[in-house]
Design a protein around this motif. Sequence first.
Motif, PDB file in Angstrom:
ATOM      1  N   MET A   1      -3.936   0.655  12.822  1.00  0.00           N
ATOM      2  CA  MET A   1      -3.797   0.302  11.403  1.00  0.00           C
ATOM      3  C   MET A   1      -2.340   0.490  10.965  1.00  0.00           C
ATOM      4  SD  MET A   1      -5.237   2.274   8.050  1.00  0.00           S
ATOM      5  CE  MET A   1      -6.430   3.141   9.018  1.00  0.00           C
ATOM      6  N   PRO A   2      -1.705  -0.587  10.496  1.00  0.00           N
ATOM      7  CA  PRO A   2      -0.310  -0.419  10.065  1.00  0.00           C
ATOM      8  C   PRO A   2      -0.216   0.380   8.768  1.00  0.00           C
ATOM      9  CG  PRO A   2      -1.050  -2.670   9.660  1.00  0.00           C
ATOM     10  CD  PRO A   2      -2.188  -1.941  10.342  1.00  0.00           C
ATOM     11  N   ALA A   3       1.018   0.753   8.403  1.00  0.00           N
ATOM     12  CA  ALA A   3       1.228   1.620   7.240  1.00  0.00           C
ATOM     13  C   ALA A   3       0.697   1.000   5.946  1.00  0.00           C
ATOM     14  CB  ALA A   3       2.710   1.934   7.111  1.00  0.00           C
ATOM     15  N   GLU A   4       0.793  -0.371   5.836  1.00  0.00           N
ATOM     16  CA  GLU A   4       0.299  -0.992   4.584  1.00  0.00           C
ATOM     17  C   GLU A   4      -1.211  -0.775   4.451  1.00  0.00           C
ATOM     18  OE1 GLU A   4       1.732  -3.907   6.937  1.00  0.00           O
ATOM     19  OE2 GLU A   4       3.067  -2.188   6.747  1.00  0.00           O
ATOM     20  N   ALA A   5      -1.915  -0.869   5.595  1.00  0.00           N
ATOM     21  CA  ALA A   5      -3.373  -0.668   5.541  1.00  0.00           C
ATOM     22  C   ALA A   5      -3.688   0.768   5.151  1.00  0.00           C
ATOM     23  CB  ALA A   5      -3.992  -1.012   6.897  1.00  0.00           C
ATOM     24  N   LEU A   6      -2.872   1.705   5.625  1.00  0.00           N
ATOM     25  CA  LEU A   6      -3.101   3.102   5.263  1.00  0.00           C
ATOM     26  C   LEU A   6      -2.854   3.293   3.763  1.00  0.00           C
ATOM     27  CD1 LEU A   6      -3.764   6.019   6.059  1.00  0.00           C
ATOM     28  CD2 LEU A   6      -1.324   6.364   6.503  1.00  0.00           C
ATOM     29  N   ALA A   7      -1.798   2.645   3.263  1.00  0.00           N
ATOM     30  CA  ALA A   7      -1.516   2.756   1.822  1.00  0.00           C
ATOM     31  C   ALA A   7      -2.708   2.241   1.026  1.00  0.00           C
ATOM     32  CB  ALA A   7      -0.252   1.982   1.469  1.00  0.00           C
ATOM     33  N   ALA A   8      -3.332   1.152   1.514  1.00  0.00           N
ATOM     34  CA  ALA A   8      -4.507   0.601   0.819  1.00  0.00           C
ATOM     35  C   ALA A   8      -5.663   1.601   0.893  1.00  0.00           C
ATOM     36  CB  ALA A   8      -4.904  -0.731   1.453  1.00  0.00           C
ATOM     37  N   GLU A   9      -5.792   2.267   2.046  1.00  0.00           N
ATOM     38  CA  GLU A   9      -6.850   3.265   2.186  1.00  0.00           C
ATOM     39  C   GLU A   9      -6.621   4.440   1.220  1.00  0.00           C
ATOM     40  OE1 GLU A   9      -7.626   4.286   6.293  1.00  0.00           O
ATOM     41  OE2 GLU A   9      -8.580   6.138   5.644  1.00  0.00           O
ATOM     42  N   VAL A  10      -5.363   4.846   1.087  1.00  0.00           N
ATOM     43  CA  VAL A  10      -5.046   5.917   0.133  1.00  0.00           C
ATOM     44  C   VAL A  10      -5.459   5.480  -1.272  1.00  0.00           C
ATOM     45  CG1 VAL A  10      -3.161   7.185  -0.992  1.00  0.00           C
ATOM     46  CG2 VAL A  10      -3.152   6.898   1.501  1.00  0.00           C
ATOM     47  N   ARG A  11      -5.095   4.244  -1.640  1.00  0.00           N
ATOM     48  CA  ARG A  11      -5.453   3.759  -2.987  1.00  0.00           C
ATOM     49  C   ARG A  11      -6.969   3.774  -3.187  1.00  0.00           C
ATOM     50  NH1 ARG A  11      -1.020   0.399  -2.130  1.00  0.00           N
ATOM     51  NH2 ARG A  11      -2.276  -1.292  -1.294  1.00  0.00           N
ATOM     52  N   ARG A  12      -7.696   3.338  -2.150  1.00  0.00           N
ATOM     53  CA  ARG A  12      -9.166   3.334  -2.233  1.00  0.00           C
ATOM     54  C   ARG A  12      -9.720   4.749  -2.390  1.00  0.00           C
ATOM     55  NH1 ARG A  12      -9.212  -0.564   1.461  1.00  0.00           N
ATOM     56  NH2 ARG A  12      -9.487   0.870   3.206  1.00  0.00           N
ATOM     57  N   ASP A 124       9.514  12.820  12.560  1.00  0.00           N
ATOM     58  CA  ASP A 124       8.210  12.268  12.153  1.00  0.00           C
ATOM     59  C   ASP A 124       7.679  13.006  10.936  1.00  0.00           C
ATOM     60  OD1 ASP A 124       8.158  10.350  14.088  1.00  0.00           O
ATOM     61  OD2 ASP A 124       6.974  11.530  15.514  1.00  0.00           O
ATOM     62  N   TRP A 125       7.868  14.323  10.934  1.00  0.00           N
ATOM     63  CA  TRP A 125       7.393  15.108   9.783  1.00  0.00           C
ATOM     64  C   TRP A 125       8.138  14.683   8.513  1.00  0.00           C
ATOM     65  CZ3 TRP A 125       3.376  17.678   8.352  1.00  0.00           C
ATOM     66  CH2 TRP A 125       3.434  18.586   7.293  1.00  0.00           C
ATOM     67  N   MET A 126       9.446  14.485   8.656  1.00  0.00           N
ATOM     68  CA  MET A 126      10.236  14.055   7.490  1.00  0.00           C
ATOM     69  C   MET A 126       9.810  12.655   7.042  1.00  0.00           C
ATOM     70  SD  MET A 126      12.752  15.230   5.527  1.00  0.00           S
ATOM     71  CE  MET A 126      12.077  14.545   4.033  1.00  0.00           C
ATOM     72  N   ASP A 127       9.583  11.764   8.003  1.00  0.00           N
ATOM     73  CA  ASP A 127       9.139  10.403   7.653  1.00  0.00           C
ATOM     74  C   ASP A 127       7.808  10.453   6.905  1.00  0.00           C
ATOM     75  OD1 ASP A 127      11.335   9.231   8.740  1.00  0.00           O
ATOM     76  OD2 ASP A 127      10.360   8.606  10.606  1.00  0.00           O
ATOM     77  N   TYR A 128       6.952  11.346   7.352  1.00  0.00           N
ATOM     78  CA  TYR A 128       5.638  11.502   6.690  1.00  0.00           C
ATOM     79  C   TYR A 128       5.830  11.973   5.243  1.00  0.00           C
ATOM     80  CZ  TYR A 128       1.457  14.259   5.449  1.00  0.00           C
ATOM     81  OH  TYR A 128       0.385  14.823   4.789  1.00  0.00           O
ATOM     82  N   LEU A 129       6.727  12.944   5.045  1.00  0.00           N
ATOM     83  CA  LEU A 129       6.953  13.446   3.677  1.00  0.00           C
ATOM     84  C   LEU A 129       7.529  12.334   2.786  1.00  0.00           C
ATOM     85  CD1 LEU A 129       8.421  17.038   4.372  1.00  0.00           C
ATOM     86  CD2 LEU A 129       6.071  16.423   3.763  1.00  0.00           C
ATOM     87  N   VAL A 130       8.425  11.540   3.348  1.00  0.00           N
ATOM     88  CA  VAL A 130       8.999  10.422   2.584  1.00  0.00           C
ATOM     89  C   VAL A 130       7.891   9.423   2.238  1.00  0.00           C
ATOM     90  CG1 VAL A 130      10.528   8.405   2.788  1.00  0.00           C
ATOM     91  CG2 VAL A 130      11.345  10.675   3.479  1.00  0.00           C
ATOM     92  N   TRP A 131       7.033   9.153   3.210  1.00  0.00           N
ATOM     93  CA  TRP A 131       5.907   8.231   2.965  1.00  0.00           C
ATOM     94  C   TRP A 131       5.020   8.746   1.834  1.00  0.00           C
ATOM     95  CZ3 TRP A 131       0.618   9.295   3.816  1.00  0.00           C
ATOM     96  CH2 TRP A 131      -0.222   8.212   3.614  1.00  0.00           C
ATOM     97  N   LEU A 132       4.717  10.047   1.866  1.00  0.00           N
ATOM     98  CA  LEU A 132       3.865  10.634   0.815  1.00  0.00           C
ATOM     99  C   LEU A 132       4.475  10.435  -0.571  1.00  0.00           C
ATOM    100  CD1 LEU A 132       2.760  14.171   2.058  1.00  0.00           C
ATOM    101  CD2 LEU A 132       1.261  12.254   1.517  1.00  0.00           C
ATOM    102  N   THR A 133       5.785  10.703  -0.661  1.00  0.00           N
ATOM    103  CA  THR A 133       6.466  10.565  -1.954  1.00  0.00           C
ATOM    104  C   THR A 133       6.300   9.141  -2.478  1.00  0.00           C
ATOM    105  OG1 THR A 133       8.091  12.127  -1.100  1.00  0.00           O
ATOM    106  CG2 THR A 133       8.656  11.028  -3.145  1.00  0.00           C
ATOM    107  N   VAL A 135       3.928   6.711  -1.387  1.00  0.00           N
ATOM    108  CA  VAL A 135       2.555   6.231  -1.558  1.00  0.00           C
ATOM    109  C   VAL A 135       1.917   6.867  -2.804  1.00  0.00           C
ATOM    110  CG1 VAL A 135       1.178   7.887  -0.178  1.00  0.00           C
ATOM    111  CG2 VAL A 135       0.583   5.455  -0.158  1.00  0.00           C
ATOM    112  N   LEU A 136       2.381   8.052  -3.175  1.00  0.00           N
ATOM    113  CA  LEU A 136       1.839   8.706  -4.375  1.00  0.00           C
ATOM    114  C   LEU A 136       2.683   8.395  -5.613  1.00  0.00           C
ATOM    115  CD1 LEU A 136       0.891  12.157  -2.793  1.00  0.00           C
ATOM    116  CD2 LEU A 136      -0.675  10.304  -3.477  1.00  0.00           C
ATOM    117  N   ALA A 137       3.704   7.573  -5.417  1.00  0.00           N
ATOM    118  CA  ALA A 137       4.596   7.148  -6.519  1.00  0.00           C
ATOM    119  C   ALA A 137       5.077   8.349  -7.339  1.00  0.00           C
ATOM    120  CB  ALA A 137       3.876   6.132  -7.416  1.00  0.00           C
ATOM    121  N   LEU A 138       5.543   9.371  -6.653  1.00  0.00           N
ATOM    122  CA  LEU A 138       6.024  10.566  -7.355  1.00  0.00           C
ATOM    123  C   LEU A 138       7.355  10.243  -8.044  1.00  0.00           C
ATOM    124  CD1 LEU A 138       5.161  13.319  -4.703  1.00  0.00           C
ATOM    125  CD2 LEU A 138       3.812  12.572  -6.676  1.00  0.00           C
TER     126      LEU A 138
END
Length: 468
Positions: A1-12, A124-133, A135-138
């Motif tokens: 599952m690419p990152a966009e699909a994960l973002a959609a899963e987060v939204r769901r 990878d951990w840093m990339d994940y934290l950036v992704w969280l920021t 995807v959660l639109a902080l």
Amino acid sequence: MPAEALAAEVRRDLERLGLPARHWTAREPGGDLLDVLVVGAGMCGIAAAAALAFKGVRNLALIDQASHGLEGPWRTTARMRTLRSPKHLPGIALGIPSLSFRAWYEATRGLAAWDALYKIANDDWMDYLVWLTGVLALPLSSGVALRLLDHEGAHLLAELSDGRVLRARHVVLATGRDGAGGPNLPALVDRALWPEHAAHTAEAIDFTRLRGKRVAVLGAGSSGWDAAATALEQGARAVDMYCRRARLPQFNKGRGSTNPGYFEGWASLSDAERWQLMAYMHDEQSPPPHESVHRALAHPGFRLHLASPVEAAGPGPEGVALRVAGQPRGAGFLVLATGFAVDLARRPELAALLPHIATWADAYTPPPALARPELGRFPYLDEGFAATPRGADAPAALAGLHLFNHAATLSLGAIASDIPGVSTAAERLSGRIAAALFRADFPVLFERLRAFDEPELESTPYFVALRP
Ligand SMILES: Cc1cc2nc3c(=O)[nH]c(=O)nc-3n(C[C@H](O)[C@H](O)[C@H](O)COP(=O)(O)OP(=O)(O)OC[C@H]3O[C@@H](n4cnc5c(N)ncnc54)[C@H](O)[C@@H]3O)c2cc1C
């Protein structure tokens, strides 16, 4: 599952849980008074901002002095190849599977890569934290530092590096290990060695400058081993690591206390129990990860000197002259792997409020056998990470100052400090802040309740058109 699909899963997932809750406090976002200012957008700041937003506290700002992607130590001063924690830690999931590190890793690298993964790479951990920021639109503003905190009436005033002064009802200091005090710099090391011949592991070190040199490392904790290995990998001729103890600590008591009992229960222990526990952890110390030890031992130039206390370090013919257990030693460069001190007196941003913040030394006197001056400097916090007043003249605004970093460890356990407890910590913090905002806004919120007029029975024969 690419990152966009994960973002959609987060939204769901968020939609299913009704998150984030609708904004409900008395003040709308965008006014001249913030409900909460979160300072620091490392993992604790991200977790705090996300948990607050989930609770409908949306009149919120998040700042970090670092550029986005360089928050925390992961891409700057963390020199290990991977995180020390096992890969299965949930990350900043806040109870939502699609926000976990594993979900992100599987989505971006694939299921097979997750199975094959040994431990999490720092990048990878840093990339994940950036992704969280993202995807959660902080609401993150990067490159903005908090310079000074003060108060005016019931509110806190935050002077920022860009010249703004923000007013906030609550300020969450998620400023990391450094933000709780700073690097531990023993007095026995002459400051004249900086920057040419000495650095603390928390500083940026250009290891290529150490090529061909003999490097001394003071301290045998995790960061010391990774600094030693990095120096040797970059061509240092030799590394001598000096350790006071006759043997390395063998057991990671931090890992042994990583469970919901410690996370949830620490703050409910008596002062005496918390002090005893913390003194025990401090005395035990943690062993370095075996990976870091093997990494240094792979180089013939590495030597660990046990039972070898460094008694003095200053300028010398080779660069650094050391006295180790009474004997003269030399080195071209000295790395201090001496950890971090908790000491709010060292934080310039707290200078104005410091006299009013109670420490453990103010609140509790341990029995002589457990006297540890370094623990007395920890702030004495309440269960919502808020500072408690030192004296009767402490400003009321102090109740809105939350120390959401390593300084909280003695009061609340290592939950706003290491990765495994961070969701618990953010949940606790956001719950307490939401409750405090509710109490403070109660007159307005009660008026709103009186005015609430959603007609439930309009479609039934029993509808009566009433004005509330
Ligand atoms: C080298 C190293 C390795 C670690 N490895 C692990 C591990 O494997 N597992 C584990 O569980 N824990 C580990 N830790 C412990 C802990 O997880 C990290 O320290 C983590 O970074 C803590 O997150 P944080 O959000 O509290 O602080 P940080 O990640 O340090 O974030 C604090 C942020 O605050 C910002 N900031 C500070 N002051 C200001 C200011 N005045 N104004 C604006 N912004 C400011 C900083 O720029 C920074 O981005 C490690 C720590 C270190 C130092």
